[in-house]
Design a protein around this motif. Sequence first.
Motif, PDB file in Angstrom:
ATOM      1  N   THR A 190       0.832  -1.205   0.000  1.00  0.00           N
ATOM      2  CA  THR A 190       0.000   0.000   0.000  1.00  0.00           C
ATOM      3  C   THR A 190       0.861   1.246   0.000  1.00  0.00           C
ATOM      4  OG1 THR A 190      -1.775  -1.127   1.205  1.00  0.00           O
ATOM      5  CG2 THR A 190      -1.787   1.287   1.234  1.00  0.00           C
ATOM      6  N   PHE A 191       0.620   2.100  -0.974  1.00  0.00           N
ATOM      7  CA  PHE A 191       1.316   3.378  -1.075  1.00  0.00           C
ATOM      8  C   PHE A 191       0.323   4.483  -0.702  1.00  0.00           C
ATOM      9  CE2 PHE A 191       2.117   7.226  -3.586  1.00  0.00           C
ATOM     10  CZ  PHE A 191       3.398   7.541  -3.160  1.00  0.00           C
ATOM     11  N   ALA A 192       0.711   5.329   0.245  1.00  0.00           N
ATOM     12  CA  ALA A 192      -0.165   6.412   0.698  1.00  0.00           C
ATOM     13  C   ALA A 192       0.514   7.755   0.470  1.00  0.00           C
ATOM     14  CB  ALA A 192      -0.519   6.234   2.164  1.00  0.00           C
ATOM     15  N   MET A 193      -0.267   8.726   0.043  1.00  0.00           N
ATOM     16  CA  MET A 193       0.270  10.059  -0.216  1.00  0.00           C
ATOM     17  C   MET A 193      -0.748  11.109   0.195  1.00  0.00           C
ATOM     18  SD  MET A 193       1.349  11.816  -3.857  1.00  0.00           S
ATOM     19  CE  MET A 193      -0.358  12.169  -4.318  1.00  0.00           C
ATOM     20  N   ASP A 194      -0.280  12.137   0.884  1.00  0.00           N
ATOM     21  CA  ASP A 194      -1.103  13.285   1.227  1.00  0.00           C
ATOM     22  C   ASP A 194      -0.572  14.491   0.457  1.00  0.00           C
ATOM     23  OD1 ASP A 194      -2.410  11.683   3.029  1.00  0.00           O
ATOM     24  OD2 ASP A 194      -1.209  12.349   4.742  1.00  0.00           O
ATOM     25  N   ALA A 195      -1.468  15.243  -0.139  1.00  0.00           N
ATOM     26  CA  ALA A 195      -1.056  16.430  -0.895  1.00  0.00           C
ATOM     27  C   ALA A 195      -1.916  17.615  -0.490  1.00  0.00           C
ATOM     28  CB  ALA A 195      -1.172  16.184  -2.397  1.00  0.00           C
ATOM     29  N   ALA A 196      -1.281  18.775  -0.366  1.00  0.00           N
ATOM     30  CA  ALA A 196      -1.996  20.012  -0.050  1.00  0.00           C
ATOM     31  C   ALA A 196      -1.650  21.048  -1.110  1.00  0.00           C
ATOM     32  CB  ALA A 196      -1.608  20.510   1.341  1.00  0.00           C
ATOM     33  N   TYR A 197      -2.667  21.752  -1.590  1.00  0.00           N
ATOM     34  CA  TYR A 197      -2.483  22.730  -2.654  1.00  0.00           C
ATOM     35  C   TYR A 197      -3.026  24.091  -2.205  1.00  0.00           C
ATOM     36  CZ  TYR A 197      -2.468  18.343  -5.346  1.00  0.00           C
ATOM     37  OH  TYR A 197      -2.224  17.084  -5.805  1.00  0.00           O
ATOM     38  N   ALA A 198      -2.275  25.132  -2.479  1.00  0.00           N
ATOM     39  CA  ALA A 198      -2.753  26.508  -2.321  1.00  0.00           C
ATOM     40  C   ALA A 198      -2.766  27.115  -3.717  1.00  0.00           C
ATOM     41  CB  ALA A 198      -1.838  27.301  -1.397  1.00  0.00           C
ATOM     42  N   ILE A 199      -3.955  27.442  -4.202  1.00  0.00           N
ATOM     43  CA  ILE A 199      -4.118  27.802  -5.614  1.00  0.00           C
ATOM     44  C   ILE A 199      -4.587  29.245  -5.749  1.00  0.00           C
ATOM     45  CG2 ILE A 199      -5.319  27.215  -7.761  1.00  0.00           C
ATOM     46  CD1 ILE A 199      -5.548  24.345  -6.614  1.00  0.00           C
ATOM     47  N   ASP A 200      -3.928  29.967  -6.631  1.00  0.00           N
ATOM     48  CA  ASP A 200      -4.251  31.371  -6.906  1.00  0.00           C
ATOM     49  C   ASP A 200      -4.225  31.533  -8.418  1.00  0.00           C
ATOM     50  OD1 ASP A 200      -3.787  34.217  -7.497  1.00  0.00           O
ATOM     51  OD2 ASP A 200      -3.571  34.449  -5.337  1.00  0.00           O
ATOM     52  N   MET A 201      -5.325  31.956  -9.012  1.00  0.00           N
ATOM     53  CA  MET A 201      -5.359  32.024 -10.465  1.00  0.00           C
ATOM     54  C   MET A 201      -6.079  33.251 -10.974  1.00  0.00           C
ATOM     55  SD  MET A 201      -7.978  28.849 -11.038  1.00  0.00           S
ATOM     56  CE  MET A 201      -7.232  27.933  -9.701  1.00  0.00           C
ATOM     57  N   ASP A 202      -5.634  33.686 -12.145  1.00  0.00           N
ATOM     58  CA  ASP A 202      -6.224  34.841 -12.814  1.00  0.00           C
ATOM     59  C   ASP A 202      -6.557  34.479 -14.246  1.00  0.00           C
ATOM     60  OD1 ASP A 202      -6.062  37.404 -11.093  1.00  0.00           O
ATOM     61  OD2 ASP A 202      -4.086  36.499 -10.819  1.00  0.00           O
ATOM     62  N   LEU A 203      -7.723  34.934 -14.701  1.00  0.00           N
ATOM     63  CA  LEU A 203      -8.097  34.874 -16.113  1.00  0.00           C
ATOM     64  C   LEU A 203      -8.382  36.307 -16.559  1.00  0.00           C
ATOM     65  CD1 LEU A 203     -10.612  31.868 -16.281  1.00  0.00           C
ATOM     66  CD2 LEU A 203      -8.187  31.873 -16.868  1.00  0.00           C
ATOM     67  N   THR A 204      -7.808  36.697 -17.663  1.00  0.00           N
ATOM     68  CA  THR A 204      -8.038  38.033 -18.205  1.00  0.00           C
ATOM     69  C   THR A 204      -8.532  37.909 -19.633  1.00  0.00           C
ATOM     70  OG1 THR A 204      -6.266  38.954 -16.836  1.00  0.00           O
ATOM     71  CG2 THR A 204      -7.005  40.273 -18.703  1.00  0.00           C
ATOM     72  N   VAL A 205      -9.705  38.431 -19.894  1.00  0.00           N
ATOM     73  CA  VAL A 205     -10.276  38.371 -21.239  1.00  0.00           C
ATOM     74  C   VAL A 205      -9.697  39.510 -22.064  1.00  0.00           C
ATOM     75  CG1 VAL A 205     -12.392  38.470 -22.613  1.00  0.00           C
ATOM     76  CG2 VAL A 205     -12.397  37.319 -20.380  1.00  0.00           C
ATOM     77  N   LYS A 206      -8.997  39.152 -23.128  1.00  0.00           N
ATOM     78  CA  LYS A 206      -8.374  40.159 -23.990  1.00  0.00           C
ATOM     79  C   LYS A 206      -9.286  40.578 -25.134  1.00  0.00           C
ATOM     80  CE  LYS A 206      -4.071  39.601 -25.034  1.00  0.00           C
ATOM     81  NZ  LYS A 206      -2.835  38.984 -25.596  1.00  0.00           N
ATOM     82  N   ALA A 207     -10.051  39.628 -25.650  1.00  0.00           N
ATOM     83  CA  ALA A 207     -10.942  39.943 -26.774  1.00  0.00           C
ATOM     84  C   ALA A 207     -12.021  38.884 -26.878  1.00  0.00           C
ATOM     85  CB  ALA A 207     -10.146  40.013 -28.080  1.00  0.00           C
ATOM     86  N   THR A 208     -13.138  39.267 -27.469  1.00  0.00           N
ATOM     87  CA  THR A 208     -14.213  38.327 -27.756  1.00  0.00           C
ATOM     88  C   THR A 208     -14.782  38.646 -29.137  1.00  0.00           C
ATOM     89  OG1 THR A 208     -15.890  39.740 -26.724  1.00  0.00           O
ATOM     90  CG2 THR A 208     -14.867  38.061 -25.326  1.00  0.00           C
ATOM     91  N   GLY A 209     -15.607  37.726 -29.641  1.00  0.00           N
ATOM     92  CA  GLY A 209     -16.293  37.973 -30.907  1.00  0.00           C
ATOM     93  C   GLY A 209     -15.348  38.132 -32.090  1.00  0.00           C
TER      94      GLY A 209
END
Length: 461
Positions: free
Chosen positions: A416-435
Amino acid sequence: MKRFLTMLFTTLLLTAALCVTASASDFDAVAEDLSAIGMFRGTANGFELDRAPTRSEAAIMLVRLYGAEETAKAAYDAGEISHPFTDVSQFTSPYVAWLYTNGITNGTTATTYGSAKPCSAQNYTVFLLRALGYKDGTDFQYADALAFAQEKGFYSPELFSGTFLRDDLAALTYQGLAADMADGETYLLDSLVKSGAVDAGAAKTMTDKIEAYRAMNDAALDTDAIDMDMDVKMDMTITAEGETMTMPMEMTGNVKTIVDDKGIRAACDMTSSTMGMEVSQKTWLKDGWAYVSMAMGEEEMKYKYRVLDEESVLEQIGAVDPEAMDVSALAVIRSITAEKSGSNTVYTAVIDGKLGGMMTEAVQEALTATGEDAAMDMELSDITVVYTLDRSGAVKSMHMTFDMKMDLSMDIEGETFAMDAAYAIDMDLTVKATGKDVKISFPNFSGYQEMDPGQLTQTAG
């Protein structure tokens, strides 16, 4: 596409492939809000959110959604309405009598209502649609009620999968109260407030939240043609076999997609870096072909493959089918605030962290499908989303932060292999153009080697 959740779920899918699958007692706060306006009431044992609702309980809720609770009680006491059912309690009789007299519901037989029988998601959705002013047999067919409700924006098969509980009934009611009436003049809760069936003061917290949510949903976002930049920072800490390792990761890039009568075209340029290693991947979709260039250091691999499902490729490179995301998730939004910033309007939404518990079942199913003897559990913090619209109501940007923990155990060669993972996530989306402002330039693909999906799987393995 005008739904706030398009942007939200796009980002979530890019980072963690989050799936909204409801589990028991996730909507306690929703039940509290509904209780405050007299819509949802508990028993001596509390709200009892973990059990299936009965047809009697659904009947009571339906009469309240019509704003007719006091009318029903008065008419029943005066002998003006009645019902022929022998299995309805004295408490429930005014509600069932009002529905029966008005031709809104029938019994399971000529003399039984089926009071104690469980109410299904489909049964209750039909009740909600009737309260919104839609007529079954005319506006929708009973068999298609769930699909029709999804089209109207308050039902989601992902959110209400599994056994339908009082917990789900509360959440579905909550979202139905934010849905437009069939005549399009207003939404259900506002209609109940204006008629006097619900006290305006008691409902203010809910109406403020609903109106902010509806305003976000009206944001103009042309996902048929979009050009957006992405910046995702993720600090990951992994503990396995007694050792702990922290890895700061960053992914930056740009995604362009165009969907029109010429087909689907897309370009994705992403660079990820961690622990001094940088990987660049560029993907293009054109004329039914996917072209991929991957580079790490001085090594570069270029290949192409015929695409049978272009929409699935769009999902992989950061685009989402808008129609698949066109559902309401008001029940999982803890709070929404709006404020002006110059000519922009900035919305801040807090998404309930209980989504982490909701994900576990779906992720476990995915692991089981691989044939691996593995188990996974996830825990998610509340998700904070800052959503900026310009003066015309068009989306300009979105910033999202959340933490996530994941516990994984897997049987590998008998151990049995056990793993614990913790993530701190920070993200940005910027719309440059549409249509029409979105333009995609394609390179010369003459040097790309053709591969089939089988080869791709072997290469990845």
